[in-house]
Design an enzyme around this catalytic site. Structure first.
Site, PDB file in Angstrom:
ATOM      1  N   ALA A   1       0.854  -1.185   0.000  1.00 35.07           N
ATOM      2  CA  ALA A   1       0.000   0.000   0.000  1.00 35.07           C
ATOM      3  C   ALA A   1       0.892   1.237   0.000  1.00 35.07           C
ATOM      4  CB  ALA A   1      -0.874  -0.021   1.244  1.00 35.07           C
TER       5      ALA A   1
ATOM      6  N   GLY B   1       0.381  -5.235   0.513  1.00 35.38           N
ATOM      7  CA  GLY B   1      -0.688  -5.233  -0.485  1.00 35.38           C
ATOM      8  C   GLY B   1      -0.215  -5.803  -1.815  1.00 35.38           C
TER       9      GLY B   1
ATOM     10  N   GLU C   1      -0.550  -9.378  -1.527  1.00 34.93           N
ATOM     11  CA  GLU C   1      -1.987  -9.677  -1.470  1.00 34.93           C
ATOM     12  C   GLU C   1      -2.598  -9.638  -2.872  1.00 34.93           C
ATOM     13  OE1 GLU C   1      -2.492  -6.762   1.718  1.00 34.93           O
ATOM     14  OE2 GLU C   1      -3.543  -8.325   2.836  1.00 34.93           O
TER      15      GLU C   1
ATOM     16  N   GLU D   1       3.521  -5.849   7.104  1.00 31.88           N
ATOM     17  CA  GLU D   1       2.669  -4.835   7.739  1.00 31.88           C
ATOM     18  C   GLU D   1       2.927  -4.714   9.236  1.00 31.88           C
ATOM     19  OE1 GLU D   1       1.767  -6.919   5.441  1.00 31.88           O
ATOM     20  OE2 GLU D   1       0.336  -6.003   4.057  1.00 31.88           O
TER      21      GLU D   1
HETATM   22  N1  CAA Z   1       4.602   3.416   0.220  1.00 30.95           N
HETATM   23  C1  CAA Z   1       5.129   4.616  -0.060  1.00 30.95           C
HETATM   24  N2  CAA Z   1       6.460   4.828  -0.234  1.00 30.95           N
HETATM   25  C2  CAA Z   1       7.267   3.766  -0.118  1.00 30.95           C
HETATM   26  C3  CAA Z   1       6.788   2.480   0.182  1.00 30.95           C
HETATM   27  C4  CAA Z   1       5.391   2.321   0.342  1.00 30.95           C
HETATM   28  N3  CAA Z   1       4.845   1.131   0.600  1.00 30.95           N
HETATM   29  N4  CAA Z   1       7.845   1.636   0.248  1.00 30.95           N
HETATM   30  C5  CAA Z   1       8.940   2.359  -0.019  1.00 30.95           C
HETATM   31  N5  CAA Z   1       8.600   3.644  -0.236  1.00 30.95           N
HETATM   32  C6  CAA Z   1       9.493   4.748  -0.592  1.00 30.95           C
HETATM   33  C7  CAA Z   1      10.516   5.042   0.489  1.00 30.95           C
HETATM   34  O1  CAA Z   1      10.000   5.936   1.447  1.00 30.95           O
HETATM   35  C8  CAA Z   1      11.651   5.637  -0.301  1.00 30.95           C
HETATM   36  O2  CAA Z   1      11.290   6.959  -0.591  1.00 30.95           O
HETATM   37  P1  CAA Z   1      12.423   8.109  -0.658  1.00 30.95           P
HETATM   38  O3  CAA Z   1      13.362   7.680  -1.748  1.00 30.95           O
HETATM   39  O4  CAA Z   1      11.662   9.344  -0.939  1.00 30.95           O
HETATM   40  O5  CAA Z   1      13.061   8.101   0.700  1.00 30.95           O
HETATM   41  C9  CAA Z   1      11.603   4.870  -1.617  1.00 30.95           C
HETATM   42  O6  CAA Z   1      10.286   4.304  -1.685  1.00 30.95           O
HETATM   43  C10 CAA Z   1      12.625   3.743  -1.725  1.00 30.95           C
HETATM   44  O7  CAA Z   1      12.524   2.931  -0.555  1.00 30.95           O
HETATM   45  P2  CAA Z   1      13.837   2.375   0.208  1.00 30.95           P
HETATM   46  O8  CAA Z   1      14.798   3.478   0.414  1.00 30.95           O
HETATM   47  O9  CAA Z   1      13.324   1.652   1.399  1.00 30.95           O
HETATM   48  O10 CAA Z   1      14.422   1.378  -0.890  1.00 30.95           O
HETATM   49  P3  CAA Z   1      14.997  -0.092  -0.727  1.00 30.95           P
HETATM   50  O11 CAA Z   1      15.308  -0.530  -2.080  1.00 30.95           O
HETATM   51  O12 CAA Z   1      16.021  -0.125   0.329  1.00 30.95           O
HETATM   52  O13 CAA Z   1      13.783  -0.985  -0.164  1.00 30.95           O
HETATM   53  C11 CAA Z   1      11.576  -1.882  -0.055  1.00 30.95           C
HETATM   54  C12 CAA Z   1      12.644  -1.180  -0.922  1.00 30.95           C
HETATM   55  C13 CAA Z   1      12.039  -3.271   0.326  1.00 30.95           C
HETATM   56  C14 CAA Z   1      10.313  -1.953  -0.879  1.00 30.95           C
HETATM   57  C15 CAA Z   1      11.351  -1.054   1.233  1.00 30.95           C
HETATM   58  O14 CAA Z   1      11.095   0.284   0.874  1.00 30.95           O
HETATM   59  C16 CAA Z   1      10.192  -1.501   2.080  1.00 30.95           C
HETATM   60  O15 CAA Z   1      10.316  -2.411   2.868  1.00 30.95           O
HETATM   61  N6  CAA Z   1       9.022  -0.822   1.939  1.00 30.95           N
HETATM   62  C17 CAA Z   1       7.880  -1.059   2.782  1.00 30.95           C
HETATM   63  C18 CAA Z   1       7.118  -2.254   2.337  1.00 30.95           C
HETATM   64  C19 CAA Z   1       5.908  -2.443   3.193  1.00 30.95           C
HETATM   65  O16 CAA Z   1       5.940  -2.337   4.399  1.00 30.95           O
HETATM   66  N7  CAA Z   1       4.774  -2.747   2.544  1.00 30.95           N
HETATM   67  C20 CAA Z   1       3.572  -2.969   3.221  1.00 30.95           C
HETATM   68  C21 CAA Z   1       2.789  -1.698   3.216  1.00 30.95           C
HETATM   69  S1  CAA Z   1       1.345  -1.839   4.218  1.00 30.95           S
HETATM   70  C22 CAA Z   1       0.218  -2.639   3.276  1.00 30.95           C
HETATM   71  O17 CAA Z   1       0.478  -3.063   2.200  1.00 30.95           O
HETATM   72  C23 CAA Z   1      -1.124  -2.736   3.951  1.00 30.95           C
HETATM   73  C24 CAA Z   1      -2.096  -3.598   3.268  1.00 30.95           C
HETATM   74  O18 CAA Z   1      -2.326  -4.716   3.668  1.00 30.95           O
HETATM   75  C25 CAA Z   1      -2.878  -3.096   2.147  1.00 30.95           C
END
Ligand code: CAA
Length: 699
Positions: free
Chosen positions: A63, A102, A105, A125
């Protein structure tokens, strides 16, 4: 039609591409785009199979976290996924990079899943104080069985493709890394075979066993009591998986929605999402851009093979960077190398690395007794005894032997990096890299930027932090930098509280219950009470009036109670037990100490203990911000989250202050100044924010 999701047909496959850089997060536009493209695919008579993939570096990483806390916008993700699952045409997910939250999912809502070999999937999450809210808690257990699903969702770990295949999360791993080609080949094959849609929501076989045996849920809850103490969402995940087993799919989904909303509304979610963005923000420095040159680090020299130096060395060899480890004497070097080997062998015994890995990593460490061996290294980190004289000698020597352009780093935890740099002819190449003990485990790295450290050097060191899997935070020069400077304040309040009438166990319990892994006295016992004693001895000798009287912990040290390592410190330790027991003898010693100081002890409330321990740190944090030692309040939070075990769900000390209200903190600080003296003098920044109704987070 949405720009972030596009539809195109290739052969018999309708290809739906999500293109929402940097990580294809499921923003409103992406959700709408998926819905529209699915419809387009249904209507495309030439498309036999539909395929979803991500453009750029990854599949969908979840998400869009930036939308959390704002009013939800249609369409919601569970609805889009339900439409996908009900599609009359087969839908395939082609995964590369990471399919997270998501994003996974979405995959679970498709009918078949193919991944490239390097792909990883996960439902992280929980790390944001949430639970998978788009069917993940109901669909994943149907593929893997409840036990594996619980482990994956409550840890939030990323599952590599190979394991995902074994667990049944994906159906196939391609041989190639090109996701478009891999996906197309798999989709064409399904089309040729006349594969039919199949819905994960209808697969119930793996839930049957858990219907009869509830043990899996009892076990999960008991284990979370230890690993996720104080957290809300991990326990709700267990509730959801239990619902998946007990209820029909549609009702399980309702339960998931209800509990997801509870998590979303909880302050823990706000704290953990703050922590997520704070960590990423910390990597950004105002005068460092993508174009700032970086130096290549292909080899590292480390001085000191003790606990710290050895731990630091492990970080580099773990990611394949060779290390030359220097000691003064052969036996110290041998001992240091043997400790590193033993650490790796223990990890191998736990099955986390192979025996081969142990040899490979040891093979990357070369012991040496001669500085001349550092002539070719790209970075040197000094981890010798904490004495300015010794550090100056080391840096003078390094200046002589190291090649031009080598970065010279000190691991000092308190000393003035500018003074250390001043003995070299290249202060622009000198920087602090303050690792936290145990250095191979703790994630924090305070990168200390001296007055003359060049942007190129700090940029290199910040990038390197990520490469060695640390969270690097850039800080300025002052005694103790950010983390220890604030901790020092907390420690002196903890001592003062005991002087005033609290027991050490009461203080520790309040801090533990707040969510820290241990209280200040358990921590002193772990570090060794003799460390503080020696520092105070130096100050006593130097005539510091504040250090003349022995503290009650100094008196313990003089009785030979140095902490865990001597079996007794503030607590008593039974053989082989690292958890100490309160000791009546210590209470008697404290009682005597109070008498000598003429203190009449008073009853101290838990509330006072919490406020004095935390607010003194926040006040110091405000001073640190004013002085520019930390760039942002969120950097201070990151330091406390990764270096000191501040509970992630509370977001860090400065975020906590914003939650409690800066004015509330300030008023207490003023009250404490009146009662306890000028250690509590409010920081002007704290005063200003309180007056203006401001927040640290808005600075
Ligand atoms: N939403 C918005 N922005 C996000 C994002 C997300 N889910 N995931 C990453 N970003 C952004 C970061 O803030 C970062 O932005 P900036 O460059 O402006 O700082 C950019 O994307 C790159 O992220 P990283 O620096 O973390 O890059 P990475 O290559 O080291 O890692 C990643 C990539 C593994 C995807 C890591 O960003 C990560 O773990 N993201 C979170 C994933 C997550 O928690 N997803 C679940 C979301 S909750 C959900 O999905 C609820 C549901 O059930 C519907």
């Amino acid at each position: 039609m949405s720009q972030v999701v596009t539809y195109a047909r290739e052969g018999s496959v309708g290809v739906i591409t999500v293109n929402n850089p940097p990580v294809n997060a499921l923003s409103q536009a992406v959700r709408q785009g998926l819905r529209d493209c699915l419809k387009q695919g249904q209507a495309d008579a030439d498309a036999k199979v539909l395929m979803i993939l991500g453009a750029g570096r990854t599949f969908i990483a979840g998400a869009d976290i930036r939308e959390f806390g704002k009013p939800p916008q249609e369409p919601n993700l569970p609805d889009v996924i339900a439409e996908m699952e009900q599609s009359e045409k087969v839908v395939v997910a082609a995964i590369h990079g990471t399919a997270l939250g998501g994003g996974l999912e979405v995959c679970l809502g498709t009918h078949y899943r193919v991944a490239v070999p390097s792909a990883r999937v996960g439902l992280p999450e929980v790390k944001l104080g949430l639970l998978p809210g788009a069917g993940g808690t109901q669909r994943l257990p149907r593929l893997t069985g409840p036990e594996a699903a619980l482990e994956i969702m409550t840890t939030g770990r990323f599952v590599p493709a190979k394991e995902a295949l074994k667990l049944g999360i994906i159906d196939h791993i391609a041989e190639q890394e090109d996701v478009r080609e891999a996906g197309l080949a798999y989709a064409e094959k399904l089309a040729a075979e006349g594969a039919k849609p199949r819905s994960v929501s209808e697969m119930n076989d793996k839930l049957e066993a858990a219907k009869k045996d509830r043990n899996v849920f009892d076990k999960a809850r008991a284990s979370l009591e230890k690993t996720a103490r104080g957290q809300f969402s991990p326990f709700r995940i267990v509730d959801c998986v239990e619902a998946a087993v007990d209820l029909p799919f549609a009702e399980g989904m309702k339960k998931e929605r209800e509990l997801f909303k509870q998590c979303m509304d909880s302050p823990q979610r706000a704290g953990m999402i703050h922590a997520f963005f704070a960590e990423r923000e910390a990597a950004k420095l105002p005068d460092v851009t993508k174009d700032t040159p970086r130096r290549e680090i292909k080899s590292v020299g480390i001085i000191g093979a003790g606990t710290m130096g050895g731990g630091i060395a492990m970080n580099f060899v773990n990611v394949g960077i060779p290390v030359k480890l220097l000691e003064v004497k052969q036996d110290a070097l041998d001992k240091g190398l043997a400790v590193i080997r033993r650490n790796y062998e223990n990890t191998a015994k736990k099955g986390r690395i192979s025996k081969d890995d142990v040899e490979k990593r040891m093979g990357l460490i070369e012991g040496t007794l001669s500085y001349d061996d550092f002539a070719g290294v790209d970075l040197v980190i000094e981890a010798v005894f904490e004495s300015m004289d010794i550090k100056k000698q080391v840096f003078t020597k390094l200046d002589e032997v190291c090649k031009p352009g080598a970065i010279l780093a000190t691991n000092t935890s308190t000393l003035d990096v500018n003074e250390i740099a001043s003995v070299t002819k290249r202060p622009e190449d000198v920087v602090g890299m303050h690792f936290f003990s145990p250095a191979n485990v703790m994630k924090l790295l305070e990168n200390v930027r001296g007055e003359k450290t060049s942007p190129e050097v700090i940029a290199t060191v910040m990038d390197l932090s990520k490469r060695i899997k640390k969270v690097g935070v850039c800080v300025g020069v002052c005694h103790g930098f950010v983390g220890n400077r604030m901790l020092h304040q907390r420690q002196s309040q903890a001592m003062a509280l005991v002087d005033d009438g609290a027991t050490p166990w009461q203080v520790d319990k309040v801090i533990y219950d707040f969510g820290f892994p241990m209280g200040p006295f358990a921590m002193s016992d772990l570090a060794g009470l003799d460390v503080g004693y020696r520092i105070r001895e130096e100050r006593r000798k130097a005539g510091d009036p504040k250090a003349q009287e022995l503290t009650w912990t100094d008196k313990l040290v003089e009785q030979g109670r140095h902490g865990q390592k001597t079996g007794a410190g503030v607590y008593l330790y039974e053989e082989g037990n690292r958890k100490g027991k309160p000791d009546p003898e210590v209470e008697a010693l404290i009682e005597q100490h109070r008498k000598e100081k003429g203190i009449t002890p008073r009853e101290i409330s838990d509330q006072e203990i919490l406020e004095r321990n935390l607010y003194i740190m926040i006040n110091e944090g405000a001073k640190i911000l004013e002085e520019g030692i930390a760039l942002r309040s969120s950097d201070i939070d990151v330091i406390y989250l990764y270096g000191y075990g501040f509970p992630a769900y509370r977001g860090g000390p400065m975020f906590y202050a914003d939650q409690v209200g800066v004015k509330t903190v300030y008023d207490k600080v003023v009250e404490f100044q009146e009662r306890f003296g000028d250690d509590w003098k409010p920081a002007p920044l704290l005063e200003r924010l309180a007056r203006e109704g401001g927040k640290f987070g808005d600075l």
